[in-house]
Write a protein that holds these residues in place. Structure first.
Motif, PDB file in Angstrom:
ATOM      1  N   HIS A   2       0.831  -1.208   0.000  1.00 51.26           N
ATOM      2  CA  HIS A   2       0.000   0.000   0.000  1.00 51.26           C
ATOM      3  C   HIS A   2       0.864   1.256   0.000  1.00 51.26           C
ATOM      4  N   TYR A   3       2.024   1.184   0.665  1.00 50.40           N
ATOM      5  CA  TYR A   3       2.964   2.308   0.640  1.00 50.40           C
ATOM      6  C   TYR A   3       3.617   2.415  -0.739  1.00 50.40           C
ATOM      7  N   TYR A  42      15.381  -4.402 -15.443  1.00 52.77           N
ATOM      8  CA  TYR A  42      15.440  -3.411 -14.366  1.00 52.77           C
ATOM      9  C   TYR A  42      14.080  -2.726 -14.263  1.00 52.77           C
ATOM     10  N   GLU A  43      13.556  -2.664 -13.050  1.00 50.57           N
ATOM     11  CA  GLU A  43      12.326  -1.920 -12.812  1.00 50.57           C
ATOM     12  C   GLU A  43      12.666  -0.612 -12.103  1.00 50.57           C
ATOM     13  N   SER A  44      11.657   0.197 -11.850  1.00 46.15           N
ATOM     14  CA  SER A  44      11.880   1.492 -11.215  1.00 46.15           C
ATOM     15  C   SER A  44      12.507   1.329  -9.838  1.00 46.15           C
ATOM     16  N   LYS A  45      13.340   2.295  -9.459  1.00 48.75           N
ATOM     17  CA  LYS A  45      13.990   2.280  -8.144  1.00 48.75           C
ATOM     18  C   LYS A  45      12.974   2.342  -7.004  1.00 48.75           C
ATOM     19  N   VAL A  46      11.760   2.813  -7.315  1.00 50.83           N
ATOM     20  CA  VAL A  46      10.762   2.954  -6.259  1.00 50.83           C
ATOM     21  C   VAL A  46      10.440   1.609  -5.611  1.00 50.83           C
ATOM     22  N   PHE A  47      10.575   0.509  -6.354  1.00 48.12           N
ATOM     23  CA  PHE A  47      10.286  -0.814  -5.799  1.00 48.12           C
ATOM     24  C   PHE A  47      11.300  -1.223  -4.726  1.00 48.12           C
ATOM     25  N   GLU A  48      12.469  -0.604  -4.757  1.00 45.96           N
ATOM     26  CA  GLU A  48      13.524  -0.933  -3.790  1.00 45.96           C
ATOM     27  C   GLU A  48      13.591   0.066  -2.652  1.00 45.96           C
ATOM     28  N   ASN A  49      12.821   1.158  -2.750  1.00 47.38           N
ATOM     29  CA  ASN A  49      12.943   2.248  -1.787  1.00 47.38           C
ATOM     30  C   ASN A  49      11.716   2.309  -0.882  1.00 47.38           C
ATOM     31  N   LEU A  50      11.564   1.269  -0.059  1.00 44.97           N
ATOM     32  CA  LEU A  50      10.426   1.187   0.866  1.00 44.97           C
ATOM     33  C   LEU A  50      10.937   0.872   2.273  1.00 44.97           C
ATOM     34  N   PRO A  51      11.639   1.811   2.908  1.00 43.69           N
ATOM     35  CA  PRO A  51      12.208   1.565   4.243  1.00 43.69           C
ATOM     36  C   PRO A  51      11.134   1.194   5.256  1.00 43.69           C
ATOM     37  N   LYS A  52      11.429   0.236   6.118  1.00 46.85           N
ATOM     38  CA  LYS A  52      10.445  -0.260   7.083  1.00 46.85           C
ATOM     39  C   LYS A  52       9.926   0.842   7.984  1.00 46.85           C
ATOM     40  N   GLU A  53      10.822   1.752   8.387  1.00 45.54           N
ATOM     41  CA  GLU A  53      10.367   2.807   9.297  1.00 45.54           C
ATOM     42  C   GLU A  53       9.375   3.740   8.599  1.00 45.54           C
ATOM     43  N   GLU A  54       9.557   3.966   7.296  1.00 47.59           N
ATOM     44  CA  GLU A  54       8.596   4.785   6.552  1.00 47.59           C
ATOM     45  C   GLU A  54       7.260   4.058   6.412  1.00 47.59           C
ATOM     46  N   VAL A  55       7.323   2.747   6.180  1.00 47.72           N
ATOM     47  CA  VAL A  55       6.098   1.955   6.064  1.00 47.72           C
ATOM     48  C   VAL A  55       5.315   1.992   7.374  1.00 47.72           C
ATOM     49  N   GLU A  56       6.014   1.821   8.491  1.00 45.87           N
ATOM     50  CA  GLU A  56       5.344   1.824   9.793  1.00 45.87           C
ATOM     51  C   GLU A  56       4.697   3.176  10.066  1.00 45.87           C
ATOM     52  N   GLU A  57       5.373   4.225   9.701  1.00 45.72           N
ATOM     53  CA  GLU A  57       4.804   5.559   9.896  1.00 45.72           C
ATOM     54  C   GLU A  57       3.572   5.739   9.014  1.00 45.72           C
ATOM     55  N   TYR A  58       3.641   5.236   7.778  1.00 39.32           N
ATOM     56  CA  TYR A  58       2.511   5.373   6.869  1.00 39.32           C
ATOM     57  C   TYR A  58       1.319   4.537   7.324  1.00 39.32           C
TER      58      TYR A  58
END
Length: 393
Positions: free
Chosen positions: A226-227, A360-376
């Motif tokens: 979802h993030y 290669y896919e977009s960098k966004v798929f690799e840029n999902l830090p756990k702390e950002e997910v928890e905050e979201y």
């Protein structure tokens, strides 16, 4: 009583005795009569002349978690002050695509507080996730409370064994009864029953909430898809002109999100597309919503001249829509690998014939830090993180 159901790892709980005991003044009398045309079986609740008690000590093999003969066992339980007060164990009967409940126990002190129901719901959730065709279990004709409980939980009698425990089970009034629960058959939806359209900003929250429900505890504890949807909308590679949502009765029940990708072969770069997530609200899974989303957007992509799609996805699902493993296209992952979940499809005949190299896919798929997910996650109703079989970590 407030309680939390947790996974009971095999390495810690293997061999733990489950002290199942009960007292009953009733039993289900099983009578089997041979008649000219076959057999007549009668099962009727009757009264014992005096209460009967069954304890673990009277059996040769005690109930315990993770017995060796249950090869795919998985257990959950409830702890109070580090003491196990309730447990359920399941085993995947792979050859028949059924799930068997091998143990279910709630300590007498904690009965009639909804714990047994919650544990049964865990098994139903596992069956739904694994698309099992039934849940089955064993109980005894003299365990009237258990028989009545299972029926209350939606189980029905599917069979019996009149000499499972001893040769005089019928006479002793302790006959093995098999009960089964069957998921509701879901009708496949057609294009006329749902609306497939581009999302608007007003849809964003509901799309993300649906995505969270679809992936929660599926691959990991919790989820981050979802993030990803939130981040993807802001990314330069996002393709809103291809992405679509499915709506039924004003409820968002599915979505597919496309983005640009590339296949690199030395100095040559080939532009292709990928999608993810593709997901459906759990109560509508199995109704064909994902396939409707996928087929409509593949047509859109083909009409816009895109040559092919490469994804990481479920190998049991996508091949029936025409996806093939990427070794068929001479395409590998960025680190040179191929595996069943790495797949692609041509959007026109031989449209990927000249495309080969590393994906290669977009960098966004690799840029999902756990702390950002928890905050979201604070933007959504709190969901419990639970272990299920098949999770990646």
């Amino acid at each position: 009583m407030e309680y939390e159901i947790i996974h009971l790892p095999k390495d810690k709980w293997k061999g733990t005795i489950i002290p199942i005991k009960y007292e009953t003044d009733k039993y289900y009398d099983v009578i089997v009569n041979k008649i000219d045309k076959g057999f007549v079986i009668e099962i009727e609740k009757k009264d014992f002349t005096k209460p009967v008690t069954h304890t673990p000590e009277e059996y040769d093999f005690s109930d315990k978690l993770y017995s060796d003969h249950w090869e795919n066992a998985y257990a959950w339980g409830v702890l109070v002050n580090d003491d196990l007060v309730a447990a359920i164990e399941t085993d995947q009967e792979l050859w028949s695509n059924r799930l068997r409940i091998t143990e279910l126990w709630v300590s007498e002190k904690y009965q009639k507080q909804g714990i047994g129901h919650a544990l049964i719901e865990m098994s139903k959730e596992q069956a739904r996730r694994e698309r099992r065709r039934a849940i089955i279990l064993e109980t005894q004709s003299c365990n009237v409370n258990a028989v009545d409980f299972y029926q209350h939980e939606g189980f029905s009698l599917i069979g019996m064994d009149t000499c499972c425990y001893k040769n005089n089970d019928l006479q002793r009034k302790e006959v093995r009864l098999e009960f089964g629960w069957f998921p509701e058959e879901r009708k496949r939806l057609n294009h006329e029953e749902i609306e497939i359209r581009m999302e608007t900003e007003d849809d964003w929250y509901n799309v993300e909430l649906m995505t969270q429900h679809a992936f929660w505890n599926k691959h990991h504890l919790g989820c981050d898809e979802h993030y990803l949807v939130h981040k993807l909308r802001q990314d330069k590679d996002y393709l809103p002109e291809l992405s679509r949502i499915a709506v039924k009765d004003r409820e968002v029940i599915g979505c597919i999100m496309y983005s640009k990708a590339r296949v690199v072969d030395g100095a040559d770069t080939h532009e292709i597309i990928t999608f993810g997530p593709l997901c459906v609200e759990p109560k509508w899974q199995g109704c064909g919503v994902g396939e409707l989303l996928l087929r409509e957007t593949m047509n859109l992509a083909a009409n816009k001249g895109y040559k092919g799609i490469v994804i990481f996805g479920e190998p049991d699902y996508y091949p029936r829509i025409g996806f093939k493993t990427c070794d068929n296209f001479d395409i590998t992952t960025a680190d040179g690998k191929n595996f069943d979940a790495f797949m692609g499809i041509e959007l026109a005949e031989d449209s990927m014939k000249s495309i080969k190299g590393k994906f290669y896919e977009s960098k966004v798929f690799e840029n999902l830090p756990k702390e950002e997910v928890e905050e979201y996650n604070k933007n959504f109703p709190q969901l419990q993180k639970l272990r299920f079989p098949g999770q990646w970590d």
